[in-house]
Structure formats: structure tokens, C-alpha cells
Motif scaffolding. Structure first.
Motif, PDB file in Angstrom:
ATOM      1  N   LEU A 153       0.054 -19.497  -0.008  1.00 13.87           N
ATOM      2  CA  LEU A 153       0.558 -21.142  -0.288  1.00 13.87           C
ATOM      3  C   LEU A 153       0.109 -21.112   1.177  1.00 13.87           C
ATOM      4  CD1 LEU A 153       2.357 -23.263  -1.021  1.00 13.87           C
ATOM      5  CD2 LEU A 153       4.163 -22.065   0.156  1.00 13.87           C
ATOM      6  N   ASN A 154      -0.127 -22.552   1.020  1.00  7.22           N
ATOM      7  CA  ASN A 154      -0.631 -23.135   2.436  1.00  7.22           C
ATOM      8  C   ASN A 154       0.130 -23.885   2.303  1.00  7.22           C
ATOM      9  OD1 ASN A 154      -2.207 -25.076   4.484  1.00  7.22           O
ATOM     10  ND2 ASN A 154      -3.827 -24.895   3.475  1.00  7.22           N
ATOM     11  N   THR A 155       1.064 -24.451   3.467  1.00  2.01           N
ATOM     12  CA  THR A 155       2.760 -24.889   4.151  1.00  2.01           C
ATOM     13  C   THR A 155       1.707 -25.909   4.236  1.00  2.01           C
ATOM     14  OG1 THR A 155       2.879 -23.794   6.569  1.00  2.01           O
ATOM     15  CG2 THR A 155       4.074 -22.877   4.240  1.00  2.01           C
ATOM     16  N   LYS A 156       1.049 -26.031   5.331  1.00  2.00           N
ATOM     17  CA  LYS A 156       0.426 -27.704   5.515  1.00  2.00           C
ATOM     18  C   LYS A 156      -0.347 -28.564   4.326  1.00  2.00           C
ATOM     19  CE  LYS A 156      -0.211 -26.024  10.059  1.00  2.00           C
ATOM     20  NZ  LYS A 156      -1.228 -25.135  11.622  1.00  2.00           N
ATOM     21  N   ASP A 157      -0.204 -27.809   3.218  1.00  2.00           N
ATOM     22  CA  ASP A 157      -0.917 -29.085   2.714  1.00  2.00           C
ATOM     23  C   ASP A 157      -0.906 -28.228   1.203  1.00  2.00           C
ATOM     24  OD1 ASP A 157      -2.528 -30.505   0.829  1.00  2.00           O
ATOM     25  OD2 ASP A 157      -4.445 -30.447   2.135  1.00  2.00           O
ATOM     26  N   PRO A 158      -0.025 -27.798   0.643  1.00  2.00           N
ATOM     27  CA  PRO A 158       0.562 -26.360  -0.435  1.00  2.00           C
ATOM     28  C   PRO A 158      -0.616 -27.258  -2.064  1.00  2.00           C
ATOM     29  CG  PRO A 158       2.623 -27.517   0.402  1.00  2.00           C
ATOM     30  CD  PRO A 158       1.255 -28.317   1.384  1.00  2.00           C
ATOM     31  N   LEU A 159      -1.231 -28.497  -1.381  1.00  2.00           N
ATOM     32  CA  LEU A 159      -1.522 -28.628  -2.876  1.00  2.00           C
ATOM     33  C   LEU A 159      -3.926 -28.149  -3.101  1.00  2.00           C
ATOM     34  CD1 LEU A 159      -0.369 -31.923  -4.528  1.00  2.00           C
ATOM     35  CD2 LEU A 159      -0.062 -29.537  -5.053  1.00  2.00           C
ATOM     36  N   ASN A 160      -3.880 -27.831  -1.588  1.00  2.00           N
ATOM     37  CA  ASN A 160      -5.336 -27.408  -1.322  1.00  2.00           C
ATOM     38  C   ASN A 160      -5.648 -26.049  -1.475  1.00  2.00           C
ATOM     39  OD1 ASN A 160      -7.469 -27.848  -0.076  1.00  2.00           O
ATOM     40  ND2 ASN A 160      -6.917 -27.351   1.986  1.00  2.00           N
ATOM     41  N   ASN A 161      -5.312 -25.629  -2.892  1.00  2.00           N
ATOM     42  CA  ASN A 161      -5.940 -24.318  -3.159  1.00  2.00           C
ATOM     43  C   ASN A 161      -7.160 -24.165  -3.690  1.00  2.00           C
ATOM     44  OD1 ASN A 161      -4.018 -21.825  -3.431  1.00  2.00           O
ATOM     45  ND2 ASN A 161      -4.715 -22.558  -5.945  1.00  2.00           N
ATOM     46  N   LEU A 162      -8.149 -24.048  -3.152  1.00  2.00           N
ATOM     47  CA  LEU A 162      -9.338 -23.373  -3.361  1.00  2.00           C
ATOM     48  C   LEU A 162      -9.806 -23.116  -4.909  1.00  2.00           C
ATOM     49  CD1 LEU A 162     -10.888 -23.986   0.027  1.00  2.00           C
ATOM     50  CD2 LEU A 162     -10.604 -25.228  -1.707  1.00  2.00           C
ATOM     51  N   VAL A 178       8.770 -14.014   1.042  1.00  2.00           N
ATOM     52  CA  VAL A 178       8.459 -14.400   2.374  1.00  2.00           C
ATOM     53  C   VAL A 178       9.186 -15.128   2.944  1.00  2.00           C
ATOM     54  CG1 VAL A 178       6.563 -15.893   3.772  1.00  2.00           C
ATOM     55  CG2 VAL A 178       5.952 -14.955   1.471  1.00  2.00           C
ATOM     56  N   ILE A 179       9.835 -14.296   3.795  1.00  2.00           N
ATOM     57  CA  ILE A 179      11.504 -15.255   4.151  1.00  2.00           C
ATOM     58  C   ILE A 179      11.547 -16.381   4.838  1.00  2.00           C
ATOM     59  CG2 ILE A 179      13.239 -14.526   6.063  1.00  2.00           C
ATOM     60  CD1 ILE A 179      13.648 -11.685   5.541  1.00  2.00           C
ATOM     61  N   GLN A 229      12.360 -18.840  -8.024  1.00  2.00           N
ATOM     62  CA  GLN A 229      12.467 -17.570  -6.581  1.00  2.00           C
ATOM     63  C   GLN A 229      13.689 -16.586  -7.420  1.00  2.00           C
ATOM     64  OE1 GLN A 229      15.783 -19.538  -3.934  1.00  2.00           O
ATOM     65  NE2 GLN A 229      16.131 -17.719  -2.951  1.00  2.00           N
ATOM     66  N   PHE A 230      13.236 -15.411  -7.449  1.00  2.00           N
ATOM     67  CA  PHE A 230      13.880 -14.290  -7.348  1.00  2.00           C
ATOM     68  C   PHE A 230      14.838 -14.096  -6.880  1.00  2.00           C
ATOM     69  CE2 PHE A 230      10.526 -14.605 -10.696  1.00  2.00           C
ATOM     70  CZ  PHE A 230      10.985 -14.354 -11.617  1.00  2.00           C
ATOM     71  N   ALA A 231      16.380 -13.324  -6.462  1.00  2.00           N
ATOM     72  CA  ALA A 231      17.097 -12.940  -5.518  1.00  2.00           C
ATOM     73  C   ALA A 231      16.731 -11.535  -4.838  1.00  2.00           C
ATOM     74  CB  ALA A 231      18.340 -12.379  -6.422  1.00  2.00           C
ATOM     75  N   GLU A 232      15.773 -10.563  -6.280  1.00  2.00           N
ATOM     76  CA  GLU A 232      14.888  -9.441  -5.656  1.00  2.00           C
ATOM     77  C   GLU A 232      13.700  -8.877  -6.162  1.00  2.00           C
ATOM     78  OE1 GLU A 232      17.184  -6.116  -7.198  1.00  2.00           O
ATOM     79  OE2 GLU A 232      19.152  -6.489  -5.860  1.00  2.00           O
ATOM     80  N   SER A 233      12.732  -9.184  -5.286  1.00  2.00           N
ATOM     81  CA  SER A 233      11.387  -8.963  -5.971  1.00  2.00           C
ATOM     82  C   SER A 233      11.085  -7.777  -6.407  1.00  2.00           C
ATOM     83  CB  SER A 233      10.466 -10.222  -4.337  1.00  2.00           C
ATOM     84  OG  SER A 233      10.765  -9.032  -3.311  1.00  2.00           O
ATOM     85  N   SER A 234      10.138  -8.060  -6.334  1.00  2.00           N
ATOM     86  CA  SER A 234       9.451  -6.203  -7.341  1.00  2.00           C
ATOM     87  C   SER A 234       9.133  -5.268  -6.701  1.00  2.00           C
ATOM     88  CB  SER A 234       8.276  -6.396  -7.751  1.00  2.00           C
ATOM     89  OG  SER A 234       7.745  -4.959  -8.416  1.00  2.00           O
ATOM     90  N   PRO A 235      10.194  -3.859  -6.324  1.00  2.00           N
ATOM     91  CA  PRO A 235      10.003  -3.132  -5.273  1.00  2.00           C
ATOM     92  C   PRO A 235       9.116  -2.992  -5.122  1.00  2.00           C
ATOM     93  CG  PRO A 235      10.402  -1.933  -7.822  1.00  2.00           C
ATOM     94  CD  PRO A 235      10.987  -4.009  -7.670  1.00  2.00           C
ATOM     95  N   VAL A 236       7.488  -2.325  -5.966  1.00  2.00           N
ATOM     96  CA  VAL A 236       6.368  -2.377  -6.050  1.00  2.00           C
ATOM     97  C   VAL A 236       5.100  -3.454  -4.841  1.00  2.00           C
ATOM     98  CG1 VAL A 236       4.079  -1.314  -7.039  1.00  2.00           C
ATOM     99  CG2 VAL A 236       6.631  -0.797  -7.663  1.00  2.00           C
TER     100      VAL A 236
END
Length: 274
Positions: A153-162, A178-179, A229-236
Motif C-alpha cells: 500500500l502506498n499510503t500517500k497515493d493509494p490508487l497509484n498502483n503500477l 501492518v499495525i 481487516q482480519f482479527a488474525e492474519s495467516s500464521p504462515v
């Protein structure tokens, strides 16, 4: 109306008519609805190689909270991948077609809702535009959205995903969390150019604690952000660089030998991480 009809027509409009390209959508069974936005998620990446973390992200996009009609997997071009791995085990290099073949053969990927883009990147943007236009002519609202993990994720420009921009983006933390992307009250951090996040309260009776957050563009209401948002992300949590290094060391692989393997052999090679 079947999504397959619009996909086939749009493919032909941008002159993608090979058997491989058209057969990629034959198993899709989604239908467009006239009373809502019909969302198609675009899951792009290097996928060199695909692994369990990638699959977790893909399957999370099919959650009922998102209500996506379909997901298209978009492997990166070979020239882009060569640049990316130039200083990180460049001998482990799967050609774009091989990466697409692997995705198409993974048993846990539901073929009724997922297809793989097997062609070059360049016709993809006009393809999406054709899809939106064709569906709108029949009274259906169709929207394409990127789908990414939070580490991309580009937090400054989220839609700028090449390599292209789409008006929407979905972030899912199923495979990695990512906390810093969340506030103390549990909401995602606001994005520049977007309004407040709204929590979509839906219950689907399973055991996973999942929340879908949504936000809209301040000056452009066609812009949308989604955070699954998942309360628990994948353990792997698989590190692709370490994975490639381990495979090179244990299997004595290089670009030539890798791309000479059949799709079945590649699946067997990758089975511990799929």
C-alpha cells in the motif's frame, strides 16, 4: 446477465482471441446484478513463484463481505520481474506464461470466480474500459478494483498502483498485518484525498472475525477504498526472497531448468508452500 458474455466481448474488442485467452474465462459463473456495483478485483503481482500467502490474499477477496463478482489474477510482465529480481536470486525466474499456468492449475483456486490474465499487460486497461462500457449499455454498473496486501500500500497515493491506475483499491491483511496502518480506535488510517472510513457491519455466521471498512474520494465519488481487516492474519508468512533462495539451494534450479519443467512438476515442486 452472465459476466462471461461481457468478458468474451471485451477480449475480442481488444483483439485477444487466442484459445488460451478465451478459454481462461470459460468456467466463470458469476452474474451481474442491476441494483448494485458489480465489483471485479484485480490481483496483480510477480508471483515468482505463487505461494500460500498469495492464495490467502486471493481467497480473502472472495469473502461475502466484499461481494466481488470475480477476481482476475494479473502476473507481472517478464521485463518488470527481471528488474525486480536483478539483485535477489535472478536465477529463479519463472516466465509470465509459467506463472499464469501455475495459478490456473492450483486446486484451491475456485475456477468459477477466478480467471488468470494470460496475455501482456498492455491491453488490460482498454479491456477494463470496454467491460465497464459494455455492461453500462445494458444497465449494469461494473467497477474494477486493485487488490493488494498492506505491505504494497502506498499510503500517500493509494490508487497509484503500477502499471496502471484503477478508481478503487482493496487492501486485505489476511496474509500480513501492518499495525501502523490502523489507529488506536481500530479504524484504518485515513488516506489522502479520501473521507472517513465506515465500518460495514455484516454477519455471515463463520468463525473468522472480519471487518470491511470503506471510504470514498473527497473530490471524486467514483474513487473507493476498501480495507478488509482480519482479527488474525495467516500464521504462515512466507518471504518470497527466502523461498526462492531455499528452492535454488535444495533443487539446484536456474531459469532454464525451471521453465523446462511441466506445470504438474512445478506444482509438485511448490506443493509445500501452496
Amino acid at each position: 446477465m452472465s459476466i462471461k458474455h461481457y468478458l468474451q466481448t471485451a477480449y475480442q474488442e481488444v483483439r485477444l482471441t487466442s484459445d488460451a485467452e478465451l478459454s481462461a474465462v470459460q468456467n466463470l459463473n458469476g452474474t451481474l446484478q442491476p441494483d448494485r456495483d458489480n465489483l471485479i478485483l484485480v490481483y496483480g503481482g510477480s508471483f515468482n513463484p505463487p505461494h500460500r500467502g498469495h492464495i490467502d490474499v486471493l481467497l480473502s477477496g472472495l469473502r461475502p463481505e466484499v461481494a466481488a463478482v470475480a477476481v482476475v489474477i494479473l502476473p507481472s510482465e517478464d521485463f518488470h520481474l527481471r528488474h525486480k529480481v536483478a539483485n535477489s536470486h535472478p536465477e529463479f525466474f519463472l516466465h509470465m506464461k509459467r506463472r499464469a499456468d501455475i495459478w490456473g492449475a492450483i486446486p484451491s483456486v475456485p475456477k468459477g470466480r477466478v480467471w488468470v490474465w494470460t496475455s501482456t499487460w498492455y491491453p488490460f486497461k482498454p479491456f477494463t474500459e470496454a467491460m465497464v462500457r459494455l455492461a453500462k449499455a445494458d444497465g449494469f454498473n461494473l467497477a474494477f478494483s486493485h487488490m493488494i496486501g498492506p505491505d504494497n500500500l502506498n499510503t500517500k497515493d493509494p490508487l497509484n498502483n503500477l502499471p496502471y491506475k484503477l478508481p478503487r483499491i482493496l487492501v486485505t491483511n489476511k496474509a500480513r498485518h501492518v499495525i501502523a496502518q490502523f489507529l488506536p480506535d481500530g479504524k484504518p488510517v485515513m488516506w489522502p484525498g479520501f473521507g472517513e472510513w465506515t465500518r460495514c457491519i455484516r454477519s455471515y455466521g463463520d468463525e473468522e472475525d472480519v471487518v470491511l471498512w470503506t471510504c470514498a474520494g473527497v473530490d471524486d465519488k467514483d474513487k473507493r477504498g476498501y480495507y478488509l481487516q482480519f482479527a488474525e492474519s495467516s500464521p504462515v508468512d512466507i518471504n518470497s526472497t527466502n523461498l526462492r533462495a531455499a528452492l535454488i539451494q535444495s533443487q539446484r534450479l536456474d531459469e532454464v531448468s525451471l521453465n523446462q519443467l511441466s506445470t504438474k512438476a512445478l506444482l509438485e515442486l511448490l506443493s509445500p508452500v501452496l
